[in-house]
Design a protein around this motif. Structure first.
Motif, PDB file in Angstrom:
ATOM      1  N   MET A   1     -24.001   2.793   2.873  1.00  0.00           N
ATOM      2  CA  MET A   1     -22.890   3.261   2.077  1.00  0.00           C
ATOM      3  C   MET A   1     -23.288   3.133   0.598  1.00  0.00           C
ATOM      4  O   MET A   1     -23.798   2.102   0.179  1.00  0.00           O
ATOM      5  N   SER A   2     -23.047   4.170  -0.167  1.00  0.00           N
ATOM      6  CA  SER A   2     -23.437   4.155  -1.570  1.00  0.00           C
ATOM      7  C   SER A   2     -22.523   3.234  -2.370  1.00  0.00           C
ATOM      8  O   SER A   2     -21.428   2.882  -1.951  1.00  0.00           O
ATOM      9  N   ASN A   3     -22.997   2.881  -3.554  1.00  0.00           N
ATOM     10  CA  ASN A   3     -22.259   1.950  -4.389  1.00  0.00           C
ATOM     11  C   ASN A   3     -20.938   2.543  -4.867  1.00  0.00           C
ATOM     12  O   ASN A   3     -19.930   1.841  -4.945  1.00  0.00           O
ATOM     13  N   ARG A   4     -20.924   3.829  -5.173  1.00  0.00           N
ATOM     14  CA  ARG A   4     -19.685   4.459  -5.644  1.00  0.00           C
ATOM     15  C   ARG A   4     -18.615   4.480  -4.554  1.00  0.00           C
ATOM     16  O   ARG A   4     -17.441   4.285  -4.819  1.00  0.00           O
ATOM     17  N   VAL A   5     -19.037   4.720  -3.338  1.00  0.00           N
ATOM     18  CA  VAL A   5     -18.094   4.730  -2.220  1.00  0.00           C
ATOM     19  C   VAL A   5     -17.536   3.334  -1.997  1.00  0.00           C
ATOM     20  O   VAL A   5     -16.348   3.153  -1.767  1.00  0.00           O
ATOM     21  N   ARG A   6     -18.386   2.320  -2.098  1.00  0.00           N
ATOM     22  CA  ARG A   6     -17.930   0.941  -1.933  1.00  0.00           C
ATOM     23  C   ARG A   6     -16.901   0.573  -2.991  1.00  0.00           C
ATOM     24  O   ARG A   6     -15.880  -0.051  -2.691  1.00  0.00           O
ATOM     25  N   VAL A   7     -17.169   0.949  -4.223  1.00  0.00           N
ATOM     26  CA  VAL A   7     -16.236   0.652  -5.315  1.00  0.00           C
ATOM     27  C   VAL A   7     -14.917   1.386  -5.100  1.00  0.00           C
ATOM     28  O   VAL A   7     -13.832   0.815  -5.259  1.00  0.00           O
ATOM     29  N   ALA A   8     -14.986   2.648  -4.700  1.00  0.00           N
ATOM     30  CA  ALA A   8     -13.770   3.440  -4.480  1.00  0.00           C
ATOM     31  C   ALA A   8     -12.943   2.869  -3.329  1.00  0.00           C
ATOM     32  O   ALA A   8     -11.713   2.791  -3.426  1.00  0.00           O
ATOM     33  N   LEU A   9     -13.588   2.453  -2.258  1.00  0.00           N
ATOM     34  CA  LEU A   9     -12.858   1.876  -1.135  1.00  0.00           C
ATOM     35  C   LEU A   9     -12.202   0.559  -1.518  1.00  0.00           C
ATOM     36  O   LEU A   9     -11.073   0.266  -1.098  1.00  0.00           O
ATOM     37  N   GLY A  10     -12.889  -0.234  -2.311  1.00  0.00           N
ATOM     38  CA  GLY A  10     -12.307  -1.489  -2.780  1.00  0.00           C
ATOM     39  C   GLY A  10     -11.061  -1.274  -3.613  1.00  0.00           C
ATOM     40  O   GLY A  10     -10.035  -1.931  -3.421  1.00  0.00           O
ATOM     41  N   TRP A  11     -11.145  -0.343  -4.537  1.00  0.00           N
ATOM     42  CA  TRP A  11      -9.978  -0.054  -5.373  1.00  0.00           C
ATOM     43  C   TRP A  11      -8.846   0.585  -4.569  1.00  0.00           C
ATOM     44  O   TRP A  11      -7.668   0.327  -4.831  1.00  0.00           O
ATOM     45  N   LEU A  12      -9.198   1.416  -3.611  1.00  0.00           N
ATOM     46  CA  LEU A  12      -8.173   2.029  -2.769  1.00  0.00           C
ATOM     47  C   LEU A  12      -7.406   0.976  -1.975  1.00  0.00           C
ATOM     48  O   LEU A  12      -6.186   1.066  -1.817  1.00  0.00           O
ATOM     49  N   GLY A  13      -8.108  -0.037  -1.498  1.00  0.00           N
ATOM     50  CA  GLY A  13      -7.446  -1.129  -0.798  1.00  0.00           C
ATOM     51  C   GLY A  13      -6.498  -1.895  -1.701  1.00  0.00           C
ATOM     52  O   GLY A  13      -5.388  -2.260  -1.298  1.00  0.00           O
ATOM     53  N   LEU A  14      -6.909  -2.137  -2.940  1.00  0.00           N
ATOM     54  CA  LEU A  14      -6.033  -2.837  -3.877  1.00  0.00           C
ATOM     55  C   LEU A  14      -4.814  -1.998  -4.239  1.00  0.00           C
ATOM     56  O   LEU A  14      -3.700  -2.518  -4.330  1.00  0.00           O
ATOM     57  N   VAL A  15      -5.017  -0.717  -4.439  1.00  0.00           N
ATOM     58  CA  VAL A  15      -3.894   0.167  -4.767  1.00  0.00           C
ATOM     59  C   VAL A  15      -2.931   0.267  -3.584  1.00  0.00           C
ATOM     60  O   VAL A  15      -1.720   0.374  -3.765  1.00  0.00           O
ATOM     61  N   GLY A  16      -3.448   0.181  -2.378  1.00  0.00           N
ATOM     62  CA  GLY A  16      -2.601   0.245  -1.193  1.00  0.00           C
ATOM     63  C   GLY A  16      -1.675  -0.947  -1.049  1.00  0.00           C
ATOM     64  O   GLY A  16      -0.669  -0.883  -0.329  1.00  0.00           O
ATOM     65  N   LEU A  17      -1.964  -2.034  -1.743  1.00  0.00           N
ATOM     66  CA  LEU A  17      -1.082  -3.196  -1.684  1.00  0.00           C
ATOM     67  C   LEU A  17       0.187  -3.021  -2.520  1.00  0.00           C
ATOM     68  O   LEU A  17       1.175  -3.709  -2.290  1.00  0.00           O
ATOM     69  N   VAL A  18       0.170  -2.113  -3.479  1.00  0.00           N
ATOM     70  CA  VAL A  18       1.336  -1.917  -4.355  1.00  0.00           C
ATOM     71  C   VAL A  18       2.549  -1.404  -3.577  1.00  0.00           C
ATOM     72  O   VAL A  18       3.638  -1.989  -3.672  1.00  0.00           O
ATOM     73  N   PRO A  19       2.438  -0.327  -2.792  1.00  0.00           N
ATOM     74  CA  PRO A  19       3.619   0.093  -2.030  1.00  0.00           C
ATOM     75  C   PRO A  19       4.019  -0.925  -0.968  1.00  0.00           C
ATOM     76  O   PRO A  19       5.192  -0.998  -0.586  1.00  0.00           O
ATOM     77  N   LEU A  20       3.079  -1.732  -0.523  1.00  0.00           N
ATOM     78  CA  LEU A  20       3.417  -2.774   0.445  1.00  0.00           C
ATOM     79  C   LEU A  20       4.325  -3.817  -0.196  1.00  0.00           C
ATOM     80  O   LEU A  20       5.266  -4.294   0.441  1.00  0.00           O
ATOM     81  N   LEU A  21       4.087  -4.150  -1.456  1.00  0.00           N
ATOM     82  CA  LEU A  21       4.973  -5.080  -2.159  1.00  0.00           C
ATOM     83  C   LEU A  21       6.375  -4.500  -2.256  1.00  0.00           C
ATOM     84  O   LEU A  21       7.370  -5.206  -2.039  1.00  0.00           O
ATOM     85  N   PHE A  22       6.474  -3.226  -2.580  1.00  0.00           N
ATOM     86  CA  PHE A  22       7.790  -2.570  -2.643  1.00  0.00           C
ATOM     87  C   PHE A  22       8.488  -2.644  -1.283  1.00  0.00           C
ATOM     88  O   PHE A  22       9.676  -2.949  -1.207  1.00  0.00           O
ATOM     89  N   LEU A  23       7.755  -2.396  -0.213  1.00  0.00           N
ATOM     90  CA  LEU A  23       8.325  -2.461   1.131  1.00  0.00           C
ATOM     91  C   LEU A  23       8.812  -3.867   1.453  1.00  0.00           C
ATOM     92  O   LEU A  23       9.880  -4.046   2.037  1.00  0.00           O
ATOM     93  N   TYR A  24       8.037  -4.873   1.068  1.00  0.00           N
ATOM     94  CA  TYR A  24       8.430  -6.259   1.311  1.00  0.00           C
ATOM     95  C   TYR A  24       9.706  -6.619   0.556  1.00  0.00           C
ATOM     96  O   TYR A  24      10.593  -7.281   1.093  1.00  0.00           O
ATOM     97  N   VAL A  25       9.809  -6.196  -0.692  1.00  0.00           N
ATOM     98  CA  VAL A  25      10.985  -6.532  -1.496  1.00  0.00           C
ATOM     99  C   VAL A  25      12.219  -5.797  -0.995  1.00  0.00           C
ATOM    100  O   VAL A  25      13.300  -6.378  -0.879  1.00  0.00           O
ATOM    101  N   VAL A  26      12.075  -4.531  -0.660  1.00  0.00           N
ATOM    102  CA  VAL A  26      13.209  -3.736  -0.202  1.00  0.00           C
ATOM    103  C   VAL A  26      13.704  -4.206   1.166  1.00  0.00           C
ATOM    104  O   VAL A  26      14.867  -4.028   1.503  1.00  0.00           O
ATOM    105  N   SER A  27      12.844  -4.855   1.932  1.00  0.00           N
ATOM    106  CA  SER A  27      13.277  -5.329   3.243  1.00  0.00           C
ATOM    107  C   SER A  27      14.315  -6.439   3.115  1.00  0.00           C
ATOM    108  O   SER A  27      14.902  -6.848   4.115  1.00  0.00           O
TER     109      SER A  27
END
Length: 87
Positions: A1-27
């Motif tokens: 896996m190339s370095n750019r793909v690794r960096v993009a996947l890492g950031w995508l995982g972090l960004v995916g936690l933001v809507p999860l926080l909203f879901l947790y609070v709204v619950s």
């Protein structure tokens, strides 16, 4: 896996936690306050694990929001079945 793909996947995982926080609070509309506090603590732990694994294991970071979503479904289902939580 190339370095750019690794960096993009890492950031995508972090960004995916933001809507999860909203879901947790709204619950809070359907669960008691102590469950919302527990969700907040779980989210902080997921964020810490995702930040720590972002560079070395980006696929694990990408899995953190999915793990949090599965945990949310499980807690709400168990709360409904065994603790009779209703909205």
């Amino acid at each position: 896996m190339s370095n750019r793909v690794r960096v993009a996947l890492g950031w995508l995982g972090l960004v995916g936690l933001v809507p999860l926080l909203f879901l947790y609070v709204v619950s809070g509309l359907a669960v008691p306050w102590w469950a919302v506090v527990g969700f907040g603590l779980v989210w902080c732990l997921l964020l810490l694990a995702a930040v720590r694994s972002r560079r070395r294991r980006p696929l694990l970071t990408l899995a953190m929001p999915l793990l949090g979503l599965a945990l949310w479904f499980a807690v709400l289902w168990l709360g409904d079945v065994f603790l009779h939580w209703t909205a």
